[in-house]
Design a protein around this motif. Structure first.
Motif, mmCIF file in Angstrom:
data_model
loop_
_atom_site.group_PDB
_atom_site.id
_atom_site.type_symbol
_atom_site.label_atom_id
_atom_site.label_comp_id
_atom_site.label_asym_id
_atom_site.label_seq_id
_atom_site.Cartn_x
_atom_site.Cartn_y
_atom_site.Cartn_z
ATOM 1 N N MET A 118 0.850 -1.192 0.000
ATOM 2 C CA MET A 118 0.000 0.000 0.000
ATOM 3 C C MET A 118 0.888 1.245 0.000
ATOM 4 S SD MET A 118 -2.983 1.163 2.714
ATOM 5 C CE MET A 118 -1.876 1.143 4.132
ATOM 6 N N ILE A 119 0.543 2.200 -0.863
ATOM 7 C CA ILE A 119 1.265 3.464 -0.922
ATOM 8 C C ILE A 119 0.493 4.501 -0.122
ATOM 9 C CG2 ILE A 119 2.022 5.347 -2.415
ATOM 10 C CD1 ILE A 119 2.507 3.297 -4.596
ATOM 11 N N LEU A 120 1.187 5.180 0.786
ATOM 12 C CA LEU A 120 0.612 6.278 1.547
ATOM 13 C C LEU A 120 1.311 7.569 1.152
ATOM 14 C CD1 LEU A 120 0.257 4.782 5.141
ATOM 15 C CD2 LEU A 120 -1.523 5.059 3.412
ATOM 16 N N ARG A 121 0.535 8.652 1.065
ATOM 17 C CA ARG A 121 1.108 9.967 0.759
ATOM 18 C C ARG A 121 1.269 10.740 2.067
ATOM 19 N NH1 ARG A 121 -2.734 11.869 -4.091
ATOM 20 N NH2 ARG A 121 -4.266 10.621 -2.950
ATOM 21 N N ILE A 122 2.492 11.076 2.365
ATOM 22 C CA ILE A 122 2.814 11.772 3.613
ATOM 23 C C ILE A 122 2.962 13.251 3.297
ATOM 24 C CG2 ILE A 122 4.317 11.831 5.619
ATOM 25 C CD1 ILE A 122 2.943 9.138 5.147
ATOM 26 N N ARG A 123 2.001 14.043 3.754
ATOM 27 C CA ARG A 123 2.036 15.488 3.464
ATOM 28 C C ARG A 123 2.526 16.227 4.699
ATOM 29 N NH1 ARG A 123 -2.822 18.265 0.421
ATOM 30 N NH2 ARG A 123 -1.694 17.268 -1.280
ATOM 31 N N SER A 124 3.556 17.051 4.497
ATOM 32 C CA SER A 124 4.111 17.885 5.556
ATOM 33 C C SER A 124 4.215 19.307 5.043
ATOM 34 C CB SER A 124 5.498 17.359 5.967
ATOM 35 O OG SER A 124 6.426 17.586 4.909
ATOM 36 N N ARG A 125 4.751 20.189 5.854
ATOM 37 C CA ARG A 125 4.944 21.569 5.402
ATOM 38 C C ARG A 125 6.046 21.659 4.348
ATOM 39 N NH1 ARG A 125 3.227 25.399 9.023
ATOM 40 N NH2 ARG A 125 3.628 26.896 7.374
ATOM 41 N N ASP A 126 6.799 20.567 4.156
ATOM 42 C CA ASP A 126 7.852 20.531 3.137
ATOM 43 C C ASP A 126 7.381 19.947 1.819
ATOM 44 O OD1 ASP A 126 9.897 21.725 4.536
ATOM 45 O OD2 ASP A 126 10.538 19.877 5.485
ATOM 46 N N GLY A 127 6.124 19.523 1.744
ATOM 47 C CA GLY A 127 5.626 18.934 0.500
ATOM 48 C C GLY A 127 4.990 17.579 0.752
ATOM 49 N N THR A 128 4.880 16.800 -0.321
ATOM 50 C CA THR A 128 4.248 15.485 -0.240
ATOM 51 C C THR A 128 5.244 14.406 -0.658
ATOM 52 O OG1 THR A 128 2.086 16.434 -0.755
ATOM 53 C CG2 THR A 128 2.328 14.059 -1.027
ATOM 54 N N ASP A 129 5.417 13.411 0.195
ATOM 55 C CA ASP A 129 6.278 12.267 -0.101
ATOM 56 C C ASP A 129 5.417 11.017 -0.143
ATOM 57 O OD1 ASP A 129 9.307 13.242 0.250
ATOM 58 O OD2 ASP A 129 8.078 14.243 1.751
ATOM 59 N N ARG A 130 5.929 9.993 -0.783
ATOM 60 C CA ARG A 130 5.204 8.738 -0.888
ATOM 61 C C ARG A 130 6.046 7.612 -0.304
ATOM 62 N NH1 ARG A 130 3.858 12.368 -4.161
ATOM 63 N NH2 ARG A 130 1.738 12.576 -4.971
ATOM 64 N N ASN A 151 -5.245 2.679 -0.417
ATOM 65 C CA ASN A 151 -4.053 2.954 -1.212
ATOM 66 C C ASN A 151 -4.107 4.392 -1.729
ATOM 67 O OD1 ASN A 151 -1.596 2.018 -2.523
ATOM 68 N ND2 ASN A 151 -2.720 2.292 -4.431
ATOM 69 N N GLY A 152 -3.020 5.164 -1.486
ATOM 70 C CA GLY A 152 -2.966 6.553 -1.929
ATOM 71 C C GLY A 152 -3.495 7.540 -0.914
ATOM 72 N N ALA A 153 -3.889 7.075 0.286
ATOM 73 C CA ALA A 153 -4.451 7.962 1.299
ATOM 74 C C ALA A 153 -3.396 8.930 1.827
ATOM 75 C CB ALA A 153 -5.031 7.146 2.452
ATOM 76 N N PHE A 154 -3.874 10.068 2.342
ATOM 77 C CA PHE A 154 -2.981 11.073 2.920
ATOM 78 C C PHE A 154 -2.821 10.837 4.418
ATOM 79 C CE2 PHE A 154 -3.985 13.582 -0.891
ATOM 80 C CZ PHE A 154 -2.722 14.096 -1.188
#
Length: 417
Positions: free
Chosen positions: A1-13, A76-79
């Motif tokens: 499963m791929i998760l999108r990690i959003r921070s103040r620096d942008g979005t990482d996967r 899959n793809g959740a933030f």
């Protein structure tokens, strides 16, 4: 499963190898391994409010390390939203060392000299605008047109006008001016009319207001990134940075209106407010931000015309989320009504609209009947922009008696409809 990690620096996967058995503790360790943020410094949540400059205490954190990811119903793809101290992810530069002279015209430079010359793109922790409050009727008139007439099929934009509280740095948006424009799924071209904008600014001056920001919508069919969703596109970054640079106030705010479709297929219109970071506006002013965007470019990334350092890496592309500084958003009841047809929406607004409006509001005082920005803009075409327009608008601001000459002119114009 791929998760999108959003921070103040942008979005990482990140990839979760075994999501059926993975826990929150496993997620923490994956974030540390891929994003180089130590576990003790991580705060993670499923609520985007975590990334506000001053998140409320009510933001729920994923604090139980033993909780399974399956129990959180992450698809899959959740933030997942991640907060950490400003320097937790900083890359340390190598120790200084001398470089040899380059030819007869060269000079010795240390690594520190080179680092000092680099453009460093870092996230901005706090917005210069403390909060943005929108007049309910103005915001509703804008989003209703986009939802019901345009069906969120093309982009639409408007300039925000209102007041800035000098002490609190809060912005109060009291009306929205929609300039002539042509929208598509991915871009809105503003065909700006200097004469009309001069009338708008004259009305705002009389009302004790000024231009304070930009609002634009996102079409449901906008160009998608191969790697998933994104907050703003590279074209939107360029347009927002350009207009914020032109705006001339530190509290300038940009708002996005978009349609969010739930799992049950129902749609919900959603407003978000932010500022472009100071470094983003500087990159635009200095000509470093690439303003020409190609159709094949990744919409998540803003191209640079020279190499910059972002997230500790030398790069020619920066994640757009790096430039966004979230702003708290709320609403209020402003001093103006929104009942007159709105300008530049295809069909010209004729004098019959003025007659209908005045007939419909006969029970009100005359100054209250004309307390509508869009009506004032229609009338301003027949007035002196430097003298008459601010004077009439000032009557609306103070709700004082409208001079007889202006009232006769307005009634005469209405009789032509």
């Amino acid at each position: 499963m791929i998760l999108r990690i959003r921070s103040r620096d942008g979005t990482d996967r990140i990839t979760v190898p075994d999501p059926a058995f993975a826990t929150v503790a496993d997620l923490h360790r994956l974030i540390e391994a891929h994003l180089t943020v130590p576990v003790p410094l991580q705060r993670i949540s499923l609520d985007p409010a975590l990334l506000l400059p001053t998140p409320t205490a009510a933001v729920p954190l994923l604090a139980d390390p033993a909780a399974s990811l399956a129990s959180l119903r992450l698809a899959n793809g959740a933030f997942v939203y991640l907060a950490y101290p400003p320097d937790a992810r900083s890359a340390r530069p190598p120790p200084p060392r001398a470089l040899s002279a380059a030819g007869s015209f060269g000079k010795k430079m240390t690594m520190d000299d080179l680092i000092a010359r680099q453009i460093r793109v870092t996230r901005q922790e706090n917005a210069l605008c403390a909060a943005a409050s929108f007049d309910r009727d103005a915001a509703n008139a804008f989003q209703l047109y986009v939802a019901e007439s345009l069906a969120f099929a093309v982009k639409r934009a408007g300039f925000l006008y209102g007041r800035v509280d000098a002490e609190t740095k809060e912005v109060f948006v009291d009306f929205i001016y929609e300039p002539p424009q042509q929208g598509s799924e991915d871009v809105v071209h503003l065909m700006r009319d200097p004469d009309e904008e001069a009338r708008v600014d004259a009305i705002a001056e009389g009302l004790g207001m000024r231009r304070v920001g930009l609002v634009f919508t996102q079409a449901v069919g906008r160009k998608a990134s191969e790697t998933g969703e994104y907050t703003v596109s590279n074209r939107e970054v360029v347009q927002a940075a350009q207009l914020q640079a032109e705006g001339g106030i530190p509290e300038w705010v940009t708002a996005i209106v978009k349609l969010e479709v739930g799992d049950d297929g129902t749609g919900d219109v959603h407003f978000e407010a932010f500022q472009m970071s100071e470094i983003c506006v500087k990159l635009f002013k200095d000509g470093v931000l690439e303003t020409q965007v190609g159709d094949s470019d990744d919409p998540r990334l803003s191209k640079m015309r020279k190499e910059v350092v972002a997230g500790g890496k030398d790069t020619m592309e920066v994640d757009n989320d790096f430039f966004l500084v979230p702003v708290k958003i709320s609403d209020h009841q402003g001093p103006l009504s929104v009942g007159f047809p709105i300008e530049n929406r295809g069909s010209p607004v004729g004098m019959s609209a003025l007659r209908s409006h005045l007939d419909r509001t006969k029970h009100l005082t005359f100054v209250r009947r004309i307390s509508d920005f869009h009506l004032l803009l229609k009338i301003a075409t027949f007035l002196d922009v430097k003298a008459d327009v601010p004077t009439l608008a000032a009557c609306v601001k103070t709700q004082s008696r409208v001079p007889e000459g202006y009232q006769l002119l307005i009634e005469s114009l209405a009789s032509q409809g």
